[in-house]
Motif scaffolding. Structure first.
Motif, mmCIF file in Angstrom:
data_model
loop_
_atom_site.group_PDB
_atom_site.id
_atom_site.type_symbol
_atom_site.label_atom_id
_atom_site.label_comp_id
_atom_site.label_asym_id
_atom_site.label_seq_id
_atom_site.Cartn_x
_atom_site.Cartn_y
_atom_site.Cartn_z
ATOM 1 N N GLU B 168 0.850 -1.184 0.000
ATOM 2 C CA GLU B 168 0.000 0.000 0.000
ATOM 3 C C GLU B 168 0.894 1.246 0.000
ATOM 4 O O GLU B 168 1.937 1.250 0.652
ATOM 5 N N ILE B 169 0.469 2.286 -0.680
ATOM 6 C CA ILE B 169 1.267 3.516 -0.703
ATOM 7 C C ILE B 169 1.019 4.331 0.570
ATOM 8 O O ILE B 169 -0.134 4.516 0.965
ATOM 9 N N ALA B 170 2.105 4.789 1.200
ATOM 10 C CA ALA B 170 1.977 5.624 2.388
ATOM 11 C C ALA B 170 2.767 6.907 2.173
ATOM 12 O O ALA B 170 3.951 6.866 1.817
ATOM 13 N N ALA B 171 2.111 8.055 2.322
ATOM 14 C CA ALA B 171 2.805 9.335 2.174
ATOM 15 C C ALA B 171 3.381 9.711 3.538
ATOM 16 O O ALA B 171 2.648 9.794 4.516
ATOM 17 N N VAL B 194 6.644 3.516 1.034
ATOM 18 C CA VAL B 194 6.659 4.829 1.669
ATOM 19 C C VAL B 194 7.228 5.876 0.716
ATOM 20 O O VAL B 194 8.314 5.694 0.147
ATOM 21 N N VAL B 195 6.486 6.955 0.522
ATOM 22 C CA VAL B 195 6.912 8.019 -0.375
ATOM 23 C C VAL B 195 7.490 9.167 0.438
ATOM 24 O O VAL B 195 6.841 9.689 1.346
ATOM 25 N N GLY B 196 8.741 9.541 0.128
ATOM 26 C CA GLY B 196 9.404 10.631 0.831
ATOM 27 C C GLY B 196 9.570 11.821 -0.083
ATOM 28 O O GLY B 196 8.941 11.890 -1.144
ATOM 29 N N GLY B 197 10.445 12.750 0.308
ATOM 30 C CA GLY B 197 10.595 13.962 -0.482
ATOM 31 C C GLY B 197 11.918 14.044 -1.190
ATOM 32 O O GLY B 197 12.151 13.340 -2.165
ATOM 33 N N SER B 198 12.825 14.896 -0.650
ATOM 34 C CA SER B 198 14.023 15.243 -1.406
ATOM 35 C C SER B 198 15.203 14.334 -1.134
ATOM 36 O O SER B 198 16.114 14.252 -1.934
ATOM 37 N N LEU B 266 1.076 13.091 -7.551
ATOM 38 C CA LEU B 266 0.419 11.872 -8.010
ATOM 39 C C LEU B 266 0.517 10.763 -6.969
ATOM 40 O O LEU B 266 -0.474 10.104 -6.632
ATOM 41 N N LEU B 267 1.737 10.568 -6.431
ATOM 42 C CA LEU B 267 1.911 9.487 -5.465
ATOM 43 C C LEU B 267 1.120 9.769 -4.179
ATOM 44 O O LEU B 267 0.465 8.874 -3.639
ATOM 45 N N SER B 268 1.158 11.019 -3.707
ATOM 46 C CA SER B 268 0.442 11.354 -2.475
ATOM 47 C C SER B 268 -1.067 11.149 -2.654
ATOM 48 O O SER B 268 -1.749 10.705 -1.733
ATOM 49 N N ARG B 289 13.806 1.130 -16.517
ATOM 50 C CA ARG B 289 13.815 2.071 -15.388
ATOM 51 C C ARG B 289 12.929 1.508 -14.288
ATOM 52 O O ARG B 289 11.973 0.785 -14.562
ATOM 53 N N PRO B 290 13.223 1.865 -13.042
ATOM 54 C CA PRO B 290 12.363 1.406 -11.958
ATOM 55 C C PRO B 290 10.981 2.029 -12.106
ATOM 56 O O PRO B 290 10.844 3.086 -12.739
ATOM 57 N N GLU B 291 9.962 1.387 -11.525
ATOM 58 C CA GLU B 291 8.605 1.886 -11.763
ATOM 59 C C GLU B 291 7.687 1.639 -10.585
ATOM 60 O O GLU B 291 7.909 0.753 -9.764
ATOM 61 N N ILE B 292 6.654 2.487 -10.520
ATOM 62 C CA ILE B 292 5.596 2.324 -9.530
ATOM 63 C C ILE B 292 4.308 2.246 -10.333
ATOM 64 O O ILE B 292 3.967 3.191 -11.049
ATOM 65 N N ILE B 293 3.639 1.119 -10.240
ATOM 66 C CA ILE B 293 2.404 0.918 -11.004
ATOM 67 C C ILE B 293 1.245 0.854 -10.011
ATOM 68 O O ILE B 293 1.244 0.012 -9.120
ATOM 69 N N ILE B 294 0.287 1.764 -10.170
ATOM 70 C CA ILE B 294 -0.872 1.760 -9.270
ATOM 71 C C ILE B 294 -2.099 1.408 -10.108
ATOM 72 O O ILE B 294 -2.638 2.268 -10.815
#
Lengths: 591, 375
Positions: B168-171, B194-198, B266-268, B289-294
């Motif tokens: 599951e995606i977590a911001a 887990v989606v982070g920032g910089s 988009l991810l958030s 390339r690496p990928e995130i598929i939702i």
């Protein structure tokens, strides 16, 4: 009228060669991305795109839809022949096997490298791996082709048969295609041929050829190399997307790119009876070629390059070795991140001067490491009994000494993006001088716009055309480097010198340790240089012995290198930066 | 030279992706065309042949290779257990008896009277090939695998490590320029992406491993932290098989670089949704390339558009600068001068002009930008 392409791993480069008067000249050049991968999966698309660019530039009609118009229809339509080289899709990847690692193993490696292959592993009975480790290794690799060697003719067959059993048990599969059999060349003890056939005949596309080491004292690489070329065309290329069409389009066999460059290097050396080192530094790999005393060698350092493999140069050379060439200070973290960013975005170019200087520093290390690798393989045969006379008693030389003798080296030829496209030619020259540390008198040159592969394949069908273009348009002489052997304190006398220039002008001066000097000497111009070295310093004739030589000019000129051999760089950061800045200013290296 | 720009990374809310799932060697197909599959469902199965162990009987029994058949207790093709007797000699005095036992459980694959060795093979290992994404089987490849299609949101990263996983995606952070610190990671993020920032500091990686986070998606990391994580200096960008406890995807590059606003948004927006990710990167010969598929909640795949191939770069295209000194900045193409221009290195190259959000402009070599695709 000839059109030639080189299908590289990222770009396909096309050149047009025309006969102007009595001479062949390269006139136009086009470039397009290589299309071996999805979504196109047809290498000829990229070829046609690159040729279309030549059409636009030259105003000549070469394509009729998806077809190259041959022969010439009139002055503005068609070409006489189309030829190509290819290293797309990772080139030709081979695994080789031998019995004794530094004897038949090395011979097999030399045969494969000379044929233009990348050797992904060398297996030998004595390579220190346990049998099941060898089998696992063969299974894990997916080569395009295997070359098996081992044993002298008439010798024991057990070890080579054992290796055949391992290969058979591993059931190796080719890189492309699931359905076809892996090509395997057997070039070992001829007495073992029946057994090898029994073991591998069914499982692989087996080809037999002459033993590459029929007796210990002699290597016989040509039959195996030719076989590799045949199988490359018949099997490997047939599997790569679009190559069947490409083979039909071409008027001569498609050559692996490095094999074509090798042909050119050998031709130059032979024509002018020179000892030479050639280098082709690409994004992924660095190929080194050498011809010493007529013996040709080629090696490929598969993971030393300026874009895809740039990070591996850092890993192999170490940060300190790269930093020693950079004429300013930069913190480690920034430099590491920058190098990795180039690795993940390989097509970017340096935009600022400091970025260019960092890339040039990295290229010096890539060139240096690739030459070390080359020296270790370009050797005499190992395991050969040597005849010794009484005078050799105190000189314990082992067999298999490297053939590369920098003092006997006449010419260095550089090719590849970073050398061919350096903004100033002096930058290419100093990169090669710093990396290779030539000794005594050495000429240097570069490939103008990267067309050696094209000319290599051209030389197999039209020697004159290849030579004409090579001399007129491809090879750019940079000049000559004179480097005395010896070390001394900065400011100490290295050598006194006299130079007589072709226009009658003479220069008489003294070269001190720590000096780098450059005198203009135009291409084709010859100057007479007399060096009187200090008593501990050698210019090839012995310590303190004066030497007079005629030297060739070039677009850069005559370089006198008093920085010492081996090259001395100050150890502490501040004086190193000062020394580099002084040298760079002396030859006007950067703006 | 219409092609002299770097194809960019796709960041799109709606697209259709097809993923070709192929076994490394021929096997059995477990699905049919038209089947709906879950990401963790096997689509094909293969038996990986077992490891081979050679045993040299002739040497161990001190006999000639062509005599080994006389000493064998087992035949070619027989099953053997570990430590079961393979061959033995029959001396007059029992004390001199030598027994050769099998080092593994498996079968006797072959024996050679030239070298005197037998080859033993361990039993095969079952390999299940998973669907990787929730979707529909649109094509089957006999004995090899299947093509799975899904309507989804897609984010391509620039570099990753670690293989395929799902969660599951977590911001975790509030804005794309906020670094992902260890304190941002909470125990309930176990098994999530887990989606982070910089920026991702080393402590956060350690914490992620402890918690069992499935994946981390951030703007940048330092090369030295990557080296510490892997235990070696990565030389060539071919990844996907690393086992560091989680899959890591960088969207921008190395250093501290804010995640592109569009990617972050988009991810958030999809926090709480299930995603499939892969860190596999290959920059040579067939870019991966690496990928995130939702995958989209409703199977409205038909309404989405297949990603089309771009032909070149146009005025107004959103671009990212991918080389210093303006590395990571995002702007819009505002001019495309056709002639070569001299840059500070003295190279003559094709350039373009980029205008940034604050109205400032910069001239950049065309090879040093990438288009943000999927606008």
């Amino acid at each position: 009228m000839i059109v030639a392409t080189d299908c590289g791993s990222t770009t396909t480069k096309a050149i047009l060669i025309e006969k102007i008067g009595d001479e062949y000249r390269q006139t136009h050049r086009g470039e397009a991305p290589t299309t071996v991968e999805a979504p196109f999966e047809d290498v000829t698309r990229g070829v046609l795109n690159a040729i279309a660019e030549i059409e636009e530039l030259s105003g000549r009609r070469i394509l009729d839809g998806d077809r190259i118009i041959t022969p010439c229809r009139d002055a503005k339509t068609g070409v006489d022949i189309y030829i190509s080289t290819s290293s797309a899709g990772g080139g030709l990847q081979m695994m080789v096997t031998g019995v004794v690692q530094n004897m038949t193993g090395e011979s097999a490696q030399r045969a494969a490298l000379g044929a233009g292959a990348i050797v992904i592993d060398v297996l030998a009975s004595n390579d220190g791996r346990l049998p099941h480790e060898k089998i696992e290794r063969i299974r894990a690799m997916r080569p395009d082709m295997i070359l098996m060697s081992g044993g002298t003719d008439g010798g024991a067959v057990t070890h080579v048969v054992e290796m055949a059993e391992y290969v058979s048990a591993a059931e190796p599969r080719p890189r492309f295609g699931v359905t076809y059999k892996l090509p395997l060349i057997y070039a070992g003890n001829k007495d073992a041929q029946p057994q090898v056939k029994k073991i591998l005949g069914e499982k692989t596309a087996l080809e037999m050829t002459e033993n590459i080491r029929p007796v210990l004292e002699r290597e016989n690489l040509a039959p195996a190399r030719n076989k590799i070329h045949d199988l490359f065309l018949e099997h490997v290329m047939q599997q790569a997307p679009g190559y069947k069409k490409l083979i039909e389009m071409a008027g001569a066999p498609i050559m692996p790119t490095p094999a074509a460059v090798g042909v050119i290097m050998e031709t130059i050396a032979k024509r002018e009876s020179l000892n030479l080192i050639g280098v082709d530094i690409g994004g992924a790999t660095t190929d080194v070629f050498s011809v010493f005393g007529g013996v040709f060698n080629r090696t490929v350092s598969a993971n030393l390059g300026m874009s895809y493999s740039i990070s591996n140069v850092l890993a192999e050379a170490g940060l300190a070795n790269i930093m020693r060439w950079v004429p300013f200070t930069i913190d480690e973290q920034t430099l590491r991140n920058r190098i990795k960013n180039k690795m993940i975005r390989p097509t970017t170019i340096p935009q600022t001067l400091d970025e260019l200087q960092i890339e040039h520093a990295i290229s010096r290390e890539a060139l240096r490491l690739a030459l070390i690798h080359h020296k270790s393989l370009a050797t005499g045969l190992k395991g050969v009994q040597q005849e010794r006379t009484i005078s050799d008693v105190f000189e314990q030389q082992t067999s298999g000494k490297t053939l590369i003798d920098m003092l006997k080296l006449d010419l260095i030829v550089g090719s590849g993006g970073i050398l061919s496209h350096a903004p100033r030619r002096i930058q290419s020259m100093l990169m090669m001088v710093d990396a290779y540390e030539p000794l005594g008198f050495t000429m240097l040159s570069v490939d103008s716009i990267f067309m050696m592969p094209h000319l290599g394949v051209l030389s197999t069908i039209n020697e004159k055309a290849a030579t004409d273009v090579f001399v007129r348009d491809c090879m750019i002489y940079l000049g000559t480097c004179v480097a005395p052997i010896g070390q001394g304190q900065n400011g100490e006398l290295c050598a006194d010198y006299d130079i007589a220039f072709p226009d009658g002008r003479t220069v008489k001066d003294r070269l001190q340790f720590g000096d780098l000097r450059l005198y203009p000497l135009e291409p084709g111009g010859k100057a007479k240089v007399t060096m009187q070295p200090a008593k501990q310093v050698n210019l090839g004739a012995g310590a303190g012995v004066p030497v007079t030589r005629e030297v060739q000019g070039g677009v850069v000129g005559l370089m006198l290198d008093g920085r010492g051999r081996p090259l001395q760089l100050p150890a502490d950061q501040q004086s190193r930066v000062a020394a580099l800045t002084k040298w760079h200013d002396a030859v006007d290296l950067y703006p | 030279m219409a092609h002299s720009y770097t194809p960019g990374l796709t960041v799109t809310e709606r697209t259709i992706v097809r993923r070709r799932r192929v076994l490394p060697l021929p096997g059995k197909l477990l699905v049919a065309q038209g089947d709906r599959v879950r990401s963790d469902q096997a689509v094909a199965r293969a038996e990986l042949p077992g490891k081979v162990y050679p045993v040299n009987l002739a040497n161990q029994l001190s006999i000639a290779p062509d005599e080994i058949k006389d000493y064998l207790v087992k035949k070619e093709g027989d099953l053997v257990q570990k430590d079961e007797i393979l061959a033995e000699n029959k001396p007059l005095i029992k004390w001199f008896k030598t027994e050769i036992r099998s080092p593994v459980t498996g079968t006797i694959e072959s024996l050679s009277t030239v070298t005197g060795q037998v080859l033993l093979r361990e039993p095969p290992r079952i390999l299940d090939l998973l669907a990787y994404v929730d979707g529909t089987v649109v094509e089957t490849i006999p004995q090899q695998g299947a093509v799975v299609e899904t309507g989804c949101s897609l984010v391509q990263g620039i570099f990753g490590i670690g293989g395929e996983t799902r969660g599951e995606i977590a911001a975790a952070v509030q804005s794309p320029d906020e670094p992902l610190t260890a304190a941002h990671l909470k125990p309930d993020m176990k098994g999530k992406i887990v989606v982070g920032g910089s920026f991702l500091p080393a402590e956060t990686m350690t914490r992620a491993k402890e918690l069992g986070v499935a994946g981390l998606v951030v703007g940048g990391i330092h090369d030295k932290d990557l080296r510490a994580l892997l235990g070696y200096d990565l030389g060539v960008a071919i990844t996907g098989t690393e086992q560091v406890g989680f899959t890591l995807i960088l969207t921008e590059g190395f250093g501290t670089i804010p995640m592109a606003a569009k990617t972050f948004k988009l991810l958030s927006a999809h926090a709480g949704r299930k995603a499939s990710i892969s860190g596999a990167t290959q920059i040579r010969a067939g870019v991966i390339r690496p990928e995130i598929i939702i995958p989209q909640a409703t199977s409205s795949a038909n309404s989405a558009v297949m990603q089309s191939q771009r032909e070149g770069i146009r005025l107004g295209d959103p671009v990212r600068i991918i080389r210093d000194p303006l590395f990571g900045r995002i702007g819009e193409v505002s001019a495309l001068p056709p002639d070569l221009q001299k840059i500070p290195t003295e190279s003559e190259v094709r350039v373009l002009e980029v205008t940034f959000a604050d109205g400032s402009r910069a001239v950049i070599p065309r090879t040093n930008i990438e288009v943000i695709e999927g606008a």
